[in-house]
Design a protein around this motif. Structure first.
Motif, PDB file in Angstrom:
ATOM      1  N   PHE A  99       0.801  -1.224   0.000  1.00  0.00           N
ATOM      2  CA  PHE A  99       0.000   0.000   0.000  1.00  0.00           C
ATOM      3  C   PHE A  99       0.838   1.281   0.000  1.00  0.00           C
ATOM      4  O   PHE A  99       0.348   2.322  -0.465  1.00  0.00           O
ATOM      5  N   PRO A 100       2.122   1.275   0.458  1.00  0.00           N
ATOM      6  CA  PRO A 100       2.911   2.509   0.312  1.00  0.00           C
ATOM      7  C   PRO A 100       3.129   2.939  -1.141  1.00  0.00           C
ATOM      8  O   PRO A 100       3.450   4.101  -1.397  1.00  0.00           O
ATOM      9  N   TYR A 101       2.966   2.010  -2.093  1.00  0.00           N
ATOM     10  CA  TYR A 101       3.067   2.403  -3.502  1.00  0.00           C
ATOM     11  C   TYR A 101       2.064   3.507  -3.836  1.00  0.00           C
ATOM     12  O   TYR A 101       2.298   4.316  -4.733  1.00  0.00           O
ATOM     13  N   ASP A 139      -2.528 -11.110   3.017  1.00  0.00           N
ATOM     14  CA  ASP A 139      -3.284 -10.387   1.995  1.00  0.00           C
ATOM     15  C   ASP A 139      -4.774 -10.387   2.311  1.00  0.00           C
ATOM     16  O   ASP A 139      -5.444  -9.353   2.210  1.00  0.00           O
ATOM     17  N   ARG A 140      -5.296 -11.537   2.689  1.00  0.00           N
ATOM     18  CA  ARG A 140      -6.735 -11.637   2.950  1.00  0.00           C
ATOM     19  C   ARG A 140      -7.157 -10.873   4.202  1.00  0.00           C
ATOM     20  O   ARG A 140      -8.233 -10.265   4.228  1.00  0.00           O
ATOM     21  N   VAL A 141      -6.309 -10.903   5.230  1.00  0.00           N
ATOM     22  CA  VAL A 141      -6.690 -10.318   6.519  1.00  0.00           C
ATOM     23  C   VAL A 141      -6.355  -8.829   6.597  1.00  0.00           C
ATOM     24  O   VAL A 141      -7.091  -8.052   7.210  1.00  0.00           O
ATOM     25  N   VAL A 142      -5.249  -8.423   5.966  1.00  0.00           N
ATOM     26  CA  VAL A 142      -4.770  -7.047   6.140  1.00  0.00           C
ATOM     27  C   VAL A 142      -4.800  -6.249   4.836  1.00  0.00           C
ATOM     28  O   VAL A 142      -5.512  -5.247   4.714  1.00  0.00           O
ATOM     29  N   LEU A 143      -4.014  -6.685   3.841  1.00  0.00           N
ATOM     30  CA  LEU A 143      -3.787  -5.842   2.667  1.00  0.00           C
ATOM     31  C   LEU A 143      -5.041  -5.649   1.817  1.00  0.00           C
ATOM     32  O   LEU A 143      -5.395  -4.514   1.474  1.00  0.00           O
ATOM     33  N   SER A 144      -5.709  -6.730   1.454  1.00  0.00           N
ATOM     34  CA  SER A 144      -6.883  -6.590   0.586  1.00  0.00           C
ATOM     35  C   SER A 144      -7.989  -5.753   1.223  1.00  0.00           C
ATOM     36  O   SER A 144      -8.568  -4.887   0.556  1.00  0.00           O
ATOM     37  N   PRO A 145      -8.314  -5.952   2.514  1.00  0.00           N
ATOM     38  CA  PRO A 145      -9.316  -5.064   3.120  1.00  0.00           C
ATOM     39  C   PRO A 145      -8.896  -3.596   3.117  1.00  0.00           C
ATOM     40  O   PRO A 145      -9.724  -2.710   2.861  1.00  0.00           O
TER      41      PRO A 145
END
Length: 395
Positions: free
Chosen positions: A85-87, A151-157
């Motif tokens: 997400f920093p991108y 990814d499922r728990v943190v990044l995608s949400p």
């Protein structure tokens, strides 16, 4: 017309549909007399010297260069790129880059890259291909177990919430297909800010061959190792058609990974599947002209630029019902739409190859649709209209 300094903000412009869109837009604006620069975030795997991962004391940096055979470019690094997400965070480097231009357009697969412009506070528009999750789910399925969990728990949400914030912010979004427009509206986008702007094709570059290709040569162009492209379905269809007595062969662009090469071998297709290696944009037209039928077996496509290039090349298309291609593949008119079923795809490919007058009629309609709907004229008009709604002048 006043010459503008235009910044196109995009993902790393190396392969796939997004760089194709960015290249088309950059060239179009250059032809209109504008100074265009393409800026993209630097990814750790390709430009580690510009990034500052969590284990490094390095300071993020930027690097000037060129893309698309001479368009000026800037690669912008970030801190903690391994978190992804920093991108999309508008850092001081990004703010400095953005401030040097007076017109700003984001080009992405999904709309997340437009957050760089949203956070900077500049007026902008975004050209997008697909919703975030539909762009994500096939890649997520191939991630290592721990990476998939994160990814499922943190990044995608987190990224899904960012997508919703951008959809409701009100900046205009150019949608490559009616499917994309409908899906983004369902996710919260304002109908009056979602504009249907398909990717145009260069009709002088992509055109039918003078002498038709050999019957039975099927082809696909794209990222063949991307699970979203679903090449396994096409291999299954090829094997079924050959077992039924239809002498089909298959040409695929790119280099196969180990998994794909093993699939070809397991199905006994080594002698009839050809990998061309990576083709440059200048080499693609001849690739299309070497084919008899084009196949699109994807799980999901926001648009499918290769499909429109195939239409312009006079190729009938057999496509799965996967979103964007349903805009331009008319069942029984210029190709066939099938479910995600190898038998159905094999039958449609066989029908086209076996009936040459029918194949010729489909080919004629394919080219006609490309000329009527996907030339540069309609694209330039709609982009100009949205540009005017944002900045009050014409490009």
């Amino acid at each position: 017309m006043t010459t503008r300094r235009v910044l196109i903000v995009t993902i790393p412009p190396y392969e796939g549909g997004v760089p194709t869109k960015a290249r088309i837009l950059a060239r179009h604006l250059q032809r209109l007399g504008h100074d265009v620069t393409v800026a993209h975030y630097a990814v750790l795997s390709r430009e580690p010297e510009l990034c500052a991962p969590c284990w490094s004391w390095r300071t993020p940096a930027l690097r000037a260069g060129t893309v698309f055979d001479g368009v000026p470019s800037v690669a912008v690094g970030c801190r903690f790129p391994e978190l992804e997400f920093p991108y999309y965070h508008c850092s001081a480097l990004w703010r400095k880059t953005i401030a040097a231009y007076d017109r700003h357009i984001a080009v992405g697969g999904n709309i997340l890259v437009s957050n760089l412009l949203h956070e900077s506070g500049v007026k902008h528009m975004t050209w997008a291909g697909t919703p975030f999750f539909e762009d994500r789910q096939d890649r997520q399925a191939t991630m290592p177990v721990l990476r998939k969990l994160v990814d499922r728990v943190v990044l995608s949400p987190l990224l899904a919430r960012l997508e919703h914030r951008l959809l409701t912010a009100g900046a205009p979004i150019l949608c490559v297909s009616r499917y994309t427009r409908r899906r983004l509206q369902e996710l919260g986008g304002r109908a009056d800010r979602l504009h249907h702007v398909p990717v145009p094709v260069d009709l002088d570059l992509f055109f039918p061959p003078t002498t038709p290709a050999s019957a039975g040569v099927i082809g696909f162009a794209g990222r063949i190792n991307d699970p979203r492209k679903n090449i396994g379905l096409l291999l299954d269809a090829l094997a079924l058609a050959r077992r039924s007595g239809t002498a089909l062969t298959l040409k695929l662009t790119g280099e196969p990974d180990v998994t794909l090469r093993e699939k070809v071998k397991e199905k006994g297709l080594d002698e009839v599947v050809t990998f061309t290696g990576f083709l440059t944009p200048a080499q693609l037209p001849e690739f299309y002209r070497s084919l008899d039928v084009f196949a699109l077996p994807s799980h999901q496509e926001g648009f499918g630029i290769v499909g429109v290039e195939a239409l312009a090349s006079g190729l009938p298309i057999v496509s799965t019902r996967c979103g964007g291609p349903e805009d331009y593949v008319q069942d029984g008119v210029n190709g066939y739409l099938v479910d995600h079923d190898a038998k159905a795809m094999a039958e449609s490919l066989t029908q086209i190859v076996a009936d040459r007058p029918h194949r010729s009629a489909l080919s004629h309609e394919a080219r006609r649709m490309a000329e009527e709907r996907y030339g540069l004229g309609p694209f330039a008009q709609t982009v100009g209209d949205v540009w005017e709604s944002v900045w009050g002048d014409r490009p």
